[in-house]
Motif scaffolding. Structure first.
Motif, PDB file in Angstrom:
ATOM      1  N   LEU A 136       0.829  -1.212   0.000  1.00  0.00           N
ATOM      2  CA  LEU A 136       0.000   0.000   0.000  1.00  0.00           C
ATOM      3  C   LEU A 136       0.862   1.260   0.000  1.00  0.00           C
ATOM      4  O   LEU A 136       0.527   2.250  -0.662  1.00  0.00           O
ATOM      5  CB  LEU A 136      -0.917  -0.009   1.222  1.00  0.00           C
ATOM      6  CG  LEU A 136      -2.045  -1.057   1.217  1.00  0.00           C
ATOM      7  CD1 LEU A 136      -2.764  -1.046   2.567  1.00  0.00           C
ATOM      8  CD2 LEU A 136      -3.028  -0.801   0.082  1.00  0.00           C
ATOM      9  N   SER A 137       1.962   1.217   0.731  1.00  0.00           N
ATOM     10  CA  SER A 137       2.857   2.365   0.766  1.00  0.00           C
ATOM     11  C   SER A 137       3.436   2.664  -0.611  1.00  0.00           C
ATOM     12  O   SER A 137       3.472   3.815  -1.051  1.00  0.00           O
ATOM     13  CB  SER A 137       3.981   2.108   1.771  1.00  0.00           C
ATOM     14  OG  SER A 137       4.915   3.168   1.746  1.00  0.00           O
ATOM     15  N   PHE A 138       3.872   1.623  -1.308  1.00  0.00           N
ATOM     16  CA  PHE A 138       4.431   1.827  -2.642  1.00  0.00           C
ATOM     17  C   PHE A 138       3.367   2.348  -3.607  1.00  0.00           C
ATOM     18  O   PHE A 138       3.672   3.126  -4.511  1.00  0.00           O
ATOM     19  CB  PHE A 138       5.024   0.518  -3.166  1.00  0.00           C
ATOM     20  CG  PHE A 138       6.326   0.143  -2.521  1.00  0.00           C
ATOM     21  CD1 PHE A 138       7.128   1.095  -1.925  1.00  0.00           C
ATOM     22  CD2 PHE A 138       6.753  -1.176  -2.515  1.00  0.00           C
ATOM     23  CE1 PHE A 138       8.323   0.751  -1.332  1.00  0.00           C
ATOM     24  CE2 PHE A 138       7.952  -1.526  -1.926  1.00  0.00           C
ATOM     25  CZ  PHE A 138       8.744  -0.567  -1.331  1.00  0.00           C
ATOM     26  N   ALA A 139       2.118   1.916  -3.415  1.00  0.00           N
ATOM     27  CA  ALA A 139       1.040   2.432  -4.261  1.00  0.00           C
ATOM     28  C   ALA A 139       0.873   3.936  -4.057  1.00  0.00           C
ATOM     29  O   ALA A 139       0.656   4.693  -5.019  1.00  0.00           O
ATOM     30  CB  ALA A 139      -0.258   1.693  -3.958  1.00  0.00           C
ATOM     31  N   LEU A 140       0.985   4.398  -2.809  1.00  0.00           N
ATOM     32  CA  LEU A 140       0.902   5.835  -2.538  1.00  0.00           C
ATOM     33  C   LEU A 140       2.103   6.577  -3.130  1.00  0.00           C
ATOM     34  O   LEU A 140       1.955   7.677  -3.672  1.00  0.00           O
ATOM     35  CB  LEU A 140       0.823   6.082  -1.031  1.00  0.00           C
ATOM     36  CG  LEU A 140      -0.475   5.644  -0.343  1.00  0.00           C
ATOM     37  CD1 LEU A 140      -0.372   5.881   1.159  1.00  0.00           C
ATOM     38  CD2 LEU A 140      -1.673   6.397  -0.914  1.00  0.00           C
ATOM     39  N   LEU A 141       3.287   5.991  -3.025  1.00  0.00           N
ATOM     40  CA  LEU A 141       4.473   6.626  -3.596  1.00  0.00           C
ATOM     41  C   LEU A 141       4.370   6.714  -5.114  1.00  0.00           C
ATOM     42  O   LEU A 141       4.909   7.647  -5.725  1.00  0.00           O
ATOM     43  CB  LEU A 141       5.728   5.858  -3.193  1.00  0.00           C
ATOM     44  CG  LEU A 141       6.129   5.964  -1.718  1.00  0.00           C
ATOM     45  CD1 LEU A 141       7.306   5.038  -1.412  1.00  0.00           C
ATOM     46  CD2 LEU A 141       6.486   7.398  -1.348  1.00  0.00           C
ATOM     47  N   ALA A 142       3.696   5.752  -5.723  1.00  0.00           N
ATOM     48  CA  ALA A 142       3.500   5.806  -7.176  1.00  0.00           C
ATOM     49  C   ALA A 142       2.648   7.012  -7.575  1.00  0.00           C
ATOM     50  O   ALA A 142       2.800   7.560  -8.670  1.00  0.00           O
ATOM     51  CB  ALA A 142       2.842   4.517  -7.664  1.00  0.00           C
TER      52      ALA A 142
END
Length: 447
Positions: free
Chosen positions: A332-338
């Motif tokens: 989920l964190s990487f999705a936000l960073l994307a």
């Protein structure tokens, strides 16, 4: 002083020395680039030429090619340490099985001190890389701390004992990066330089050196040899200052695990390996202070989660389930960073940081405890395999840390930050799905 306390305090000193330079890497690369890029025969120029040649095999562009090469060089710098750890960790563990934990730990500290000394005087890129090589070959504190705590704990109390390692990481990520950023902005007193040219970040390097010297002296005086230690369940409960009934209630007895090797940890890179400081430098033009504040925020949240949630919930949920939750939080964190390049929202960034803090508080700690439990093999001499098995576990984790910066930086400039972080999010979701069977298996054994 109890062994667990000695290990915890020594790790705090060691991890402070490790986290102090973390927010400095992007500016440090810039400093070396401006200082040496005009020398065509210098080590930095030759390294950049090699990086450019490799990059050209996969991606060629007239735009931003030099920046691409510098960022990829940053990934290479981050990978050197972890690659060497991947190679030497099993050998360090085996040596501790043969010669004792304390002796090998003190020998690795000599290498760490030498690495800090070289960094202090590294005015060239070649000398700085030498300090990284020495550090990568010498670092054994974390894996030996795991082995030591496994020596003096029982299977029922293993997870709680090893949680102190995660707490040490969290505390140091709270304070280490902002301390490093603060001292990076301070001039070195002329009385210390004594007319000798030092690294641009000599003051943080000097602080790291002082911490390592203090840690070595503390270990030499206070740490007993733990190899071969046998401790009963009721004795462990007494050492923890709790009754046997309370300890049994907090940590239900586990059935003896079947003989198995330590499990392979997820080979996904940890959050800090994915070019986050360099990403913020390029996207938001963040300086050392803001990078340090972000890393400190992750550390503070991780420490609160460690003390308030993970230690209490681990015995109830199981190590594998806790690790899976952390992996999904990372996705989920990487999705936000994307989404960050489009939104440029600090709120989105800190939401991603909060999820990374949960990942930091759960994944490595839970998998480490699970691996340590599997070293308690019935019918064998665990003292001859514990260090080696945990060394292999640490080695496989370092492989992810070695490949992560290179792959992330390559993807960053080839496909862009959004596509790179989105791909990482997808990979972590798939990994979380694959870990469901591991979590179910552990629950079945505990039932």
């Amino acid at each position: 002083m109890q062994v667990g306390t000695v290990v915890f305090l020594s790790l705090v000193l060691d991890l402070f020395a490790f986290t102090i330079p973390l927010p400095l890497f992007p500016r440090l690369i810039e400093w070396y680039t401006k200082r040496e890029s005009s020398d065509p025969d210098g080590f930095l120029s030759r390294t950049l030429a090699f990086v450019s040649a490799v990059r050209g095999l996969f991606y060629a562009s007239a735009r931003n090619s030099q920046k691409w090469d510098v960022v990829l060089l940053g990934g290479l710098m981050g990978s050197v340490f972890s690659t060497l750890q991947f190679i030497v960790s099993p050998y360090i563990g085996s040596l501790s099985d043969t010669h004792g934990r304390k002796r090998i730990l003190l020998l690795t500290m000599i290498g760490n001190i030498l690495s800090a000394l070289v960094w202090l005087q590294s005015t060239s890129f070649a000398s700085y890389m030498l300090s990284r090589v020495i550090g990568g070959l010498s670092e054994g504190n974390v894996q030996l701390a795991i082995a030591i705590l496994s020596d003096v704990s029982t299977p029922a109390t293993r997870s709680r004992s090893l949680a102190s390692i995660g707490i040490a990481f969290a505390l140091c990520f709270c304070l280490g990066p902002p301390i490093g950023a603060y001292f990076a902005s301070q001039p070195l007193p002329s009385s210390l330089a004594a007319g000798v040219e030092l690294n641009v970040y000599a003051l943080p390097a000097l602080l790291s050196l002082a911490l390592l010297l203090a840690e070595t002296a503390f270990l030499a005086l206070c740490l007993p040899e733990t190899k071969g230690t046998r401790i009963a369940e009721d004795e462990q409960a007494s050492h923890d200052g709790k009754g046997a009934e309370k300890a049994a209630h907090a940590n239900p007895p586990r059935p003896a695990p079947a003989p198995a090797r330590a499990p392979r940890p997820p080979r996904a890179p940890p959050p800090h390996a994915l070019c986050l400081p360099r990403h913020l430098l390029r996207l938001l033009d963040w300086d050392n202070r803001r990078n340090g504040t972000l890393l400190a925020t992750i550390g503070i949240l991780s420490a609160l989660l460690q003390g308030g949630y993970v230690r209490r919930a681990l015995a109830r949920t199981g190590e594998a389930t806790m690790a899976r939750r952390g992996v999904l939080a990372c996705a989920l964190s990487f999705a936000l960073l994307a989404a960050l390049p489009r939104t440029r929202s600090v709120k989105v960034l800190y939401a991603a940081a909060a999820l990374l803090a949960f990942t930091s508080a759960t994944v490595v700690n839970a998998l480490t405890a699970h691996a340590a439990l599997l070293t308690d093999e019935p019918g064998g001499d665990e003292d001859l395999v514990k260090g080696r098995a945990l060394g292999r576990f640490r080695s496989r984790g370092q492989l992810g840390r070695a490949l992560g910066p290179l792959l992330a930086c390559a993807g960053y400039w080839t496909f862009g930050p959004s596509a790179t972080y989105a791909a990482c999010a997808g990979a972590m979701f798939l990994l979380g799905a694959r870990m469901r069977s591991l979590a179910s298996s552990q629950k079945a054994k505990q039932a």
